[in-house]
Design a protein around this motif. Structure first.
Motif, PDB file in Angstrom:
ATOM      1  N   LEU A   1       0.835  -1.204   0.000  1.00 39.78           N
ATOM      2  CA  LEU A   1       0.000   0.000   0.000  1.00 39.78           C
ATOM      3  C   LEU A   1       0.868   1.251   0.000  1.00 39.78           C
ATOM      4  N   GLU A   2       0.334   2.295  -0.599  1.00 38.03           N
ATOM      5  CA  GLU A   2       1.010   3.584  -0.694  1.00 38.03           C
ATOM      6  C   GLU A   2       0.170   4.628   0.036  1.00 38.03           C
ATOM      7  N   PRO A   3       0.740   5.792   0.336  1.00 37.41           N
ATOM      8  CA  PRO A   3      -0.033   6.837   1.014  1.00 37.41           C
ATOM      9  C   PRO A   3      -1.365   7.168   0.328  1.00 37.41           C
ATOM     10  N   THR A   4      -1.437   7.010  -0.980  1.00 38.57           N
ATOM     11  CA  THR A   4      -2.692   7.289  -1.695  1.00 38.57           C
ATOM     12  C   THR A   4      -3.789   6.268  -1.375  1.00 38.57           C
ATOM     13  N   ASP A   5      -3.422   5.158  -0.720  1.00 39.25           N
ATOM     14  CA  ASP A   5      -4.387   4.136  -0.321  1.00 39.25           C
ATOM     15  C   ASP A   5      -4.931   4.374   1.089  1.00 39.25           C
ATOM     16  N   ALA A   6      -4.539   5.468   1.710  1.00 40.35           N
ATOM     17  CA  ALA A   6      -4.863   5.700   3.119  1.00 40.35           C
ATOM     18  C   ALA A   6      -6.365   5.670   3.401  1.00 40.35           C
TER      19      ALA A   6
ATOM     20  N   ILE B   1      -6.847   9.691   8.351  1.00 44.71           N
ATOM     21  CA  ILE B   1      -6.368   9.332   7.011  1.00 44.71           C
ATOM     22  C   ILE B   1      -4.965   9.889   6.781  1.00 44.71           C
ATOM     23  N   GLU B   2      -4.728  11.084   7.266  1.00 45.56           N
ATOM     24  CA  GLU B   2      -3.376  11.677   7.169  1.00 45.56           C
ATOM     25  C   GLU B   2      -2.387  10.840   7.985  1.00 45.56           C
ATOM     26  N   GLY B   3      -2.818  10.378   9.158  1.00 43.18           N
ATOM     27  CA  GLY B   3      -1.960   9.522   9.990  1.00 43.18           C
ATOM     28  C   GLY B   3      -1.637   8.208   9.311  1.00 43.18           C
ATOM     29  N   VAL B   4      -2.631   7.617   8.677  1.00 40.94           N
ATOM     30  CA  VAL B   4      -2.412   6.365   7.954  1.00 40.94           C
ATOM     31  C   VAL B   4      -1.448   6.597   6.801  1.00 40.94           C
ATOM     32  N   ALA B   5      -1.644   7.674   6.054  1.00 41.10           N
ATOM     33  CA  ALA B   5      -0.757   7.985   4.923  1.00 41.10           C
ATOM     34  C   ALA B   5       0.691   8.119   5.393  1.00 41.10           C
ATOM     35  N   LYS B   6       0.862   8.745   6.526  1.00 44.30           N
ATOM     36  CA  LYS B   6       2.209   8.922   7.093  1.00 44.30           C
ATOM     37  C   LYS B   6       2.809   7.563   7.459  1.00 44.30           C
ATOM     38  N   ASN B   7       2.002   6.711   8.104  1.00 42.85           N
ATOM     39  CA  ASN B   7       2.480   5.375   8.481  1.00 42.85           C
ATOM     40  C   ASN B   7       2.845   4.543   7.263  1.00 42.85           C
TER      41      ASN B   7
END
Length: 167
Positions: free
Chosen positions: A5-10, A42-48
């Motif tokens: 997964l990539e940040p765009t999948d957050a 969602i921003e947190g997930v993208a960062k992770n």
């Protein structure tokens, strides 16, 4: 299709995570209500999803995310030979189709390609017989059980600690 997964999948990841917390609240440390209170999830997930040593794979059917698994390599140098498997989940309607096995095999393959990683560890609620069998079938061994590891709606759940030596 399984891919990293990539940040765009957050957003897709977050939606599936909320589904997991509703469908199987006993299996995760955080509750659905607690998850909803997170600021900018969602921003947190993208960062992770962009963090070094954090590998989250997703299984997709017709462009829809139906399963996930995360491998997190431990970062202190004395622990970097280990990685944790976290947040594995497959949508209820997709269970029994081999998606979970494929996700886990992909993570094991990734771990074997990272020179430092020698061992994968995970925890699983002991009442989740299907997951425990999958982990055992792929070589994970139980090395301990934490009694009353989780408490949800007044009920306790034990967790098995499992490990797989990969080198």
């Amino acid at each position: 299709m399984i891919r990293l997964l990539e940040p765009t999948d957050a957003k897709d990841y977050w939606d599936l995570r909320l589904n997991a917390l509703k469908a199987n609240p006993e299996a995760f440390a955080i509750s659905y209500k607690e998850a909803l209170k997170r600021e900018d999830p969602i921003e947190g997930v993208a960062k992770n999803l962009n963090n070094k040593g954090n590998f989250t794979y997703g299984a997709f059917v017709d462009g829809v995310l139906i399963g996930v698994i995360t491998m997190l390599q431990e970062s202190p140098s004395k622990l970097s030979h280990k990685a944790l498997i976290l947040g594995m989940y497959v949508r209820t309607e997709s269970r029994g189709s081999g998606v979970g096995r494929s996700l886990l095999q992909e993570v094991i393959k990734k771990a074997k390609n990272i020179k430092e990683i020698e061992r994968l560890n995970l925890t699983v609620v002991t009442s989740n017989k299907r997951a425990k069998k999958l982990y055992s079938d792929l070589g994970f061994k139980t090395y301990g059980v934490e009694e009353e590891a989780l408490k949800f709606n007044g009920q306790y759940f034990n967790e098995a600690h499992m490990t797989l030596k990969i080198s």
